[in-house]
Write a protein that holds these residues in place. Sequence first.
Motif, short mmCIF file in Angstrom:
data_model
loop_
_atom_site.label_atom_id
_atom_site.label_comp_id
_atom_site.label_asym_id
_atom_site.label_seq_id
_atom_site.Cartn_x
_atom_site.Cartn_y
_atom_site.Cartn_z
N LEU A 158 21.71 91.64 47.26
CA LEU A 158 22.02 91.18 48.35
C LEU A 158 23.07 90.00 48.05
CD1 LEU A 158 18.96 91.02 50.40
CD2 LEU A 158 20.67 92.28 51.07
N ARG A 159 22.76 89.27 47.16
CA ARG A 159 23.35 87.98 46.78
C ARG A 159 24.98 88.36 46.03
NH1 ARG A 159 21.37 84.33 41.74
NH2 ARG A 159 22.64 86.09 40.83
N ASP A 160 25.04 89.08 45.21
CA ASP A 160 26.00 89.51 44.36
C ASP A 160 26.81 90.67 44.85
OD1 ASP A 160 24.98 87.68 42.65
OD2 ASP A 160 24.11 89.04 41.38
N HIS A 161 26.30 91.42 45.86
CA HIS A 161 27.30 92.74 46.14
C HIS A 161 27.43 92.66 47.82
CE1 HIS A 161 28.72 96.52 46.20
NE2 HIS A 161 28.13 96.79 47.08
N LEU A 162 26.32 92.54 48.61
CA LEU A 162 26.53 92.78 49.92
C LEU A 162 27.11 91.69 50.55
CD1 LEU A 162 26.42 94.41 52.50
CD2 LEU A 162 24.03 94.11 52.53
N SER A 163 26.35 90.52 50.38
CA SER A 163 26.96 89.22 51.13
C SER A 163 28.34 88.78 50.77
CB SER A 163 25.99 87.73 50.71
OG SER A 163 24.70 87.95 51.27
N PRO A 164 28.85 88.99 49.51
CA PRO A 164 30.20 88.71 49.20
C PRO A 164 31.19 89.74 50.09
CG PRO A 164 29.19 88.55 47.23
CD PRO A 164 28.36 89.25 48.26
N ALA A 165 30.72 91.01 50.07
CA ALA A 165 31.68 92.02 50.92
C ALA A 165 31.50 91.83 52.46
CB ALA A 165 30.87 93.46 50.65
N LEU A 166 30.37 91.24 52.89
CA LEU A 166 30.66 90.80 54.27
C LEU A 166 31.38 89.72 54.71
CD1 LEU A 166 26.78 91.84 55.51
CD2 LEU A 166 28.60 93.17 55.87
N ASP A 167 31.19 88.72 53.73
CA ASP A 167 31.88 87.60 54.05
C ASP A 167 33.73 88.09 53.89
OD1 ASP A 167 29.73 86.02 54.12
OD2 ASP A 167 30.01 85.41 52.06
N HIS A 168 33.86 89.03 52.97
CA HIS A 168 35.36 89.47 52.87
C HIS A 168 35.71 90.05 53.99
CE1 HIS A 168 38.97 91.01 50.84
NE2 HIS A 168 38.49 92.31 51.09
N LEU A 169 35.00 91.05 54.71
CA LEU A 169 35.08 91.63 55.86
C LEU A 169 35.57 90.58 56.97
CD1 LEU A 169 35.64 94.23 57.71
CD2 LEU A 169 33.20 94.29 57.93
N ALA A 170 34.51 89.76 57.52
CA ALA A 170 34.72 88.88 58.04
C ALA A 170 35.84 88.03 57.86
CB ALA A 170 33.42 87.77 58.18
N ASN A 171 36.26 87.70 56.99
CA ASN A 171 37.60 86.86 56.64
C ASN A 171 38.57 87.84 57.17
OD1 ASN A 171 36.46 84.51 55.70
ND2 ASN A 171 36.35 85.31 53.76
N SER A 172 38.59 89.26 56.53
CA SER A 172 39.80 90.09 57.02
C SER A 172 39.97 90.09 58.46
CB SER A 172 39.49 91.30 56.43
OG SER A 172 40.71 92.19 56.66
N LEU A 173 38.91 90.08 59.28
CA LEU A 173 38.95 90.32 60.59
C LEU A 173 39.60 89.13 61.14
CD1 LEU A 173 35.44 92.11 61.23
CD2 LEU A 173 37.66 93.15 61.86
N SER A 174 39.06 87.90 60.72
CA SER A 174 39.55 86.75 61.27
C SER A 174 41.09 86.43 60.98
CB SER A 174 38.90 85.52 60.53
OG SER A 174 37.28 85.51 61.20
N GLU A 175 41.45 86.90 59.78
CA GLU A 175 42.79 86.72 59.38
C GLU A 175 43.65 87.65 60.63
OE1 GLU A 175 43.14 88.11 55.47
OE2 GLU A 175 42.21 86.25 54.56
N ARG A 176 43.34 88.99 60.70
CA ARG A 176 43.88 89.93 61.73
C ARG A 176 43.83 89.17 63.17
NH1 ARG A 176 47.59 92.62 61.17
NH2 ARG A 176 47.95 90.90 59.67
N ALA A 177 42.65 88.52 63.48
CA ALA A 177 42.71 88.02 64.71
C ALA A 177 43.74 86.80 64.98
CB ALA A 177 41.27 87.14 65.14
N ALA A 178 43.65 86.00 63.74
CA ALA A 178 45.00 84.88 63.80
C ALA A 178 46.40 85.51 63.87
CB ALA A 178 44.61 83.99 62.51
#
Length: 467
Positions: A158-178
């Motif tokens: 969770l710490r080393d694989h999934l959490s960073p991947a979800l953070d990356h996706l959330a950031n990508s979606l936020s970047e597209r939103a902007a």
Amino acid sequence: MSGPHDREERDSLGPVRVPADRYWGAQTQRALENFPIGTERLPPGLIHALGLQKQAAARANVAVEALDPELGAAIEAAAREVADGLLDDHFPLPVWQSGSGTQTNMNANEVIANRANERLGQPLGAKAPVHPNDHVNRSQSSNDTIPTVMHLAALLALRDHLSPALDHLANSLSERAAAFGDRVKSGRTHLQDAVPVTLRQEFQGYAAQVEGAAGRLRRLSTDLLPLAQGGTAVGSGLNCPPGFVPRFLAEVGGLTGLDVTEAPDHFAANAAHDVFVDLSGALGGTAAALAKIAGDIRFMGCGPRCGIGELALPANEPGSSIMPGKVNPSQIEALLMVCAQVAGHHVTVQQAAAGGQMELNTGKPVIIHAVLSSIRLLGDTARSFADRCVAGLTPEDDRLAEMAGRSLMLVTALAPAVGYDRAAEAAHKAAHEGTTLREAVLTLDLLDAESFDRLVDPLAMATGAGG
């Protein structure tokens, strides 16, 4: 007799022939022969966590004077190789084995003992000076070791694989939103036309969904920090010396950076895995969020000419073997299949967690196999979806404007001025006659043109700035 390609090892049931170049021993070999079921092996993450557990146990045993320091050092060095993935090829057992995971625990004990003895100049299979049960498994049982390792493996994944991947996706979606900004589009509820929204609003909502899923998983991770180690066979702690557990926890914390604690009740820790049911449910919730987001994007991108066509999806590869030029939403389809698999894993975890008897749950291997598989798949697909789909989305401005302008639900802005019933009359008239809403309103003499244009401003409606 042993040949040049094998050696003889012994366990409590007698001699067993083991491949000469393998670090595993008799009990692992018996398991290989007794469980020829499927092709699924326990995930590497579990094996690496098992190496960490054996390393911490060796240190703790030396500290409480339950193990000779020289033997402890040899065990620790061999266990570190397991933790680092250097001995993965020596863990051949399938998921489908004893429900306690005893075979996998003994696989680790044998591999570490043989590797430790080799480091001390002894041949494989010697069981001396390091013995797999007497030394590597000192102060432990499979029944508390495997639950401990299940928690550690899940926490690290969770710490080393999934959490960073979800953070990356959330950031990508936020970047597209902007990047999309205040491009207006028709909203949709019940898959029917609704009042306007902006692409920024939609994609920021998607980012918030992913952030919420990631936050729930992080909060739930704290429930995995209490470890079963110290309960030994049934939870009573038989053969676990005083001082072992606190030293073990300190060593695990130092090796992993995790704030692990002792399970409040060792009987429950051995016998039940309710936390994994909760975790699997949260993974299922994450899958549901990703599926919703991906489904929306696929819907907006369907076409390009005969569908909604509000977004252009990136063309990653040809989509058809017969239709030239076709491009498919392949990243979305892969993600949706992952989400279906995660849902199936959750059913598996529920059934296995409910299947324990008395002092032991006997579904441990399949529980952790399902949970770690879900974590791996969700992390992989979240990152791939972000990089190969979301980052490449582009708006189709003409289509967005056309669809937003044709929506009859723009009439909602008129209701405060002319009343719900008259506004509905105008919407039905426009729909029936195939005219614009503006034409219907002017024909019905509900408003003049200037008032209509002032009230029906799609961007103002979407952003709450309407007058």
